[in-house]
Design a protein around this motif. Structure first.
Motif, PDB file in Angstrom:
ATOM      1  N   SER A 173       3.553  17.423   3.179  1.00  0.00           N
ATOM      2  CA  SER A 173       2.064  18.299   3.220  1.00  0.00           C
ATOM      3  C   SER A 173       2.755  19.445   2.382  1.00  0.00           C
ATOM      4  N   GLY A 174       3.230  19.381   1.263  1.00  0.00           N
ATOM      5  CA  GLY A 174       3.558  20.473   0.370  1.00  0.00           C
ATOM      6  C   GLY A 174       4.791  21.277   0.675  1.00  0.00           C
ATOM      7  N   GLY A 175       5.298  20.986   1.886  1.00  0.00           N
ATOM      8  CA  GLY A 175       6.281  21.774   2.184  1.00  0.00           C
ATOM      9  C   GLY A 175       7.793  21.449   1.941  1.00  0.00           C
TER      10      GLY A 175
ATOM     11  N   PHE B 257      -0.686  12.501  -5.032  1.00  0.00           N
ATOM     12  CA  PHE B 257      -1.264  13.043  -3.778  1.00  0.00           C
ATOM     13  C   PHE B 257      -0.706  12.523  -2.602  1.00  0.00           C
ATOM     14  N   GLY B 258      -0.932  11.145  -2.565  1.00  0.00           N
ATOM     15  CA  GLY B 258      -0.499  10.498  -1.179  1.00  0.00           C
ATOM     16  C   GLY B 258       0.814  10.699  -0.966  1.00  0.00           C
ATOM     17  N   GLN B 259       1.940  10.437  -1.623  1.00  0.00           N
ATOM     18  CA  GLN B 259       3.263  10.897  -1.102  1.00  0.00           C
ATOM     19  C   GLN B 259       3.404  12.090  -0.706  1.00  0.00           C
ATOM     20  N   VAL B 260       2.891  12.919  -1.253  1.00  0.00           N
ATOM     21  CA  VAL B 260       3.172  14.588  -0.840  1.00  0.00           C
ATOM     22  C   VAL B 260       2.364  14.841   0.494  1.00  0.00           C
ATOM     23  N   TYR B 261       1.057  14.172   0.430  1.00  0.00           N
ATOM     24  CA  TYR B 261       0.597  14.417   1.837  1.00  0.00           C
ATOM     25  C   TYR B 261       1.010  14.071   2.970  1.00  0.00           C
TER      26      TYR B 261
ATOM     27  N   PRO C  28       0.909  -1.260   0.128  1.00  0.00           N
ATOM     28  CA  PRO C  28       0.039  -0.219  -0.137  1.00  0.00           C
ATOM     29  C   PRO C  28       0.837   1.146   0.044  1.00  0.00           C
ATOM     30  N   LEU C  29       0.254   2.416  -0.600  1.00  0.00           N
ATOM     31  CA  LEU C  29       1.084   3.504  -0.761  1.00  0.00           C
ATOM     32  C   LEU C  29       1.358   4.134   0.781  1.00  0.00           C
ATOM     33  N   VAL C  30       0.482   4.074   1.831  1.00  0.00           N
ATOM     34  CA  VAL C  30       0.826   4.679   2.769  1.00  0.00           C
ATOM     35  C   VAL C  30       1.834   4.048   3.592  1.00  0.00           C
TER      36      VAL C  30
END
Length: 324
Positions: A264-266, A256-260, A145-147
């Motif tokens: 979180s975009g930072g 999305f998932g990897q960044v989140y 799973p990606l998480v």
């Protein structure tokens, strides 16, 4: 035996399915069996139709309207026309930052994944001992799973993590991968290469489908392994490479998932991508209209790159049914 042309034409008119006056004869009514088959057809596809209309087509149409409104969770939607699109394109620097980061990620990670996939598939296509084991190990990461993968890489890319420890053995002072604006995007690209096993399996199946006679003829003509790869193997697998290219581009633009999970975009929006941006606007700031506009701008970008890929594919994708 002679044939009377007039009689032949008369017989043809008599058997023609047209009425007098040149009108077509009415269609025969469906038989009871065909009506029953039609009813069963619509019955069996009805779950998909309901899901498509209710969970895909309906929300897409609704998002078009929402993108033309100013709407948060506290006030009803107010129609503002194209203001949200104008704001994204002319007044929001974060939008352009996220778009640039997404371009960088897609244009680096997708070609890198294709190169790794072709390289691994070519290696696994050789007759070596333990080939089945290595094929399984290459594909195994795509099942995680990606998480879970992101959490593992968060530990690997930590300042005192295994990757920096490995670099330290060679005297290299590893960076703070996830907190350094210079290295955070390359870190995400490295994470994307972890899932190259899916493309590898498809490319390997394409290589196995190439007739062995091609290689035997090339070997008789004196072609070496490298020449055989570029003249036989690569042209034969270009349709699968093209498929992986299209799917990779679509997936990369929607990261999305990897960044989140990891950043979180930072830091300072250095890893902010398009989907995390619209997610933040919608579910943190409750700017649903603006988030919908960002989503449709992303959709247009994906469509543009897909069309570009299809237009250029005529120059390098080879299909067996085509003669050039």
């Amino acid at each position: 035996m002679s044939v009377n042309l007039g009689e032949a034409l008369g017989a043809a008119r008599a058997t023609s399915p047209r009425r007098a006056g040149g009108r077509k004869a009415p269609r025969q009514k469906l038989t009871r069996r065909r009506k029953s088959e039609a009813r069963w057809f619509w019955l069996f596809i009805s779950p998909w139709l309901i899901g498509f209309v209710g969970f895909l087509l309906g929300p897409m149409i609704a998002s078009v309207y929402i993108s033309l409104t100013e709407w948060d969770s506290f006030t009803p939607p107010e129609f503002v026309g194209l203001d949200n699109y104008a704001t994204a394109l002319t007044q929001d620097p974060v939008f352009w930052k996220a778009l640039g980061n997404t371009f960088f990620y897609a244009l680096v990670s997708v070609p890198l994944g294709l190169v790794i996939g072709v390289w691994l598939a070519n290696l696994l296509n050789k007759k070596v001992r333990g080939r089945k084991f290595f094929r399984t190990m290459i594909y195994l990461p795509t099942l995680v799973p990606l998480v879970a993968t992101a959490m593992v890489f968060k530990m690997v890319l930590a300042p005192s993590g295994p990757l920096n420890d490995l670099l330290g053995i060679f005297g290299v002072d590893g960076p703070n991968w996830l907190l350094d604006p210079t290295w955070v995007k390359p870190a995400l690209v490295v994470l994307s290469a972890w899932g190259a096993g899916g493309a590898t399996v498809l490319l390997l199946s394409a290589m196995n489908g190439i007739p062995k006679e091609f290689y035997e003829a090339a070997e008789i003509d004196g072609a070496g392994p490298m020449r055989q790869f570029w003249s036989i193997t690569f042209p034969q697998i270009t349709p699968i490479i093209f498929f992986n290219l299209i799917m990779g581009l679509i997936g990369a633009f929607q990261i999305f998932g990897q960044v989140y999970i990891l950043t979180s975009g930072g830091p300072d929006n250095a890893s902010m991508m398009m989907v995390p941006l619209l997610f933040r606007e919608a579910f943190s700031f409750y700017h649903f209209g603006y988030a919908s506009a960002v989503a449709w701008l992303l959709f247009l970008v994906i469509i543009a790159f897909t069309i570009l890929a299809f237009r250029t594919s005529k120059k390098w994708v080879f299909y067996e049914t085509e003669v050039r």
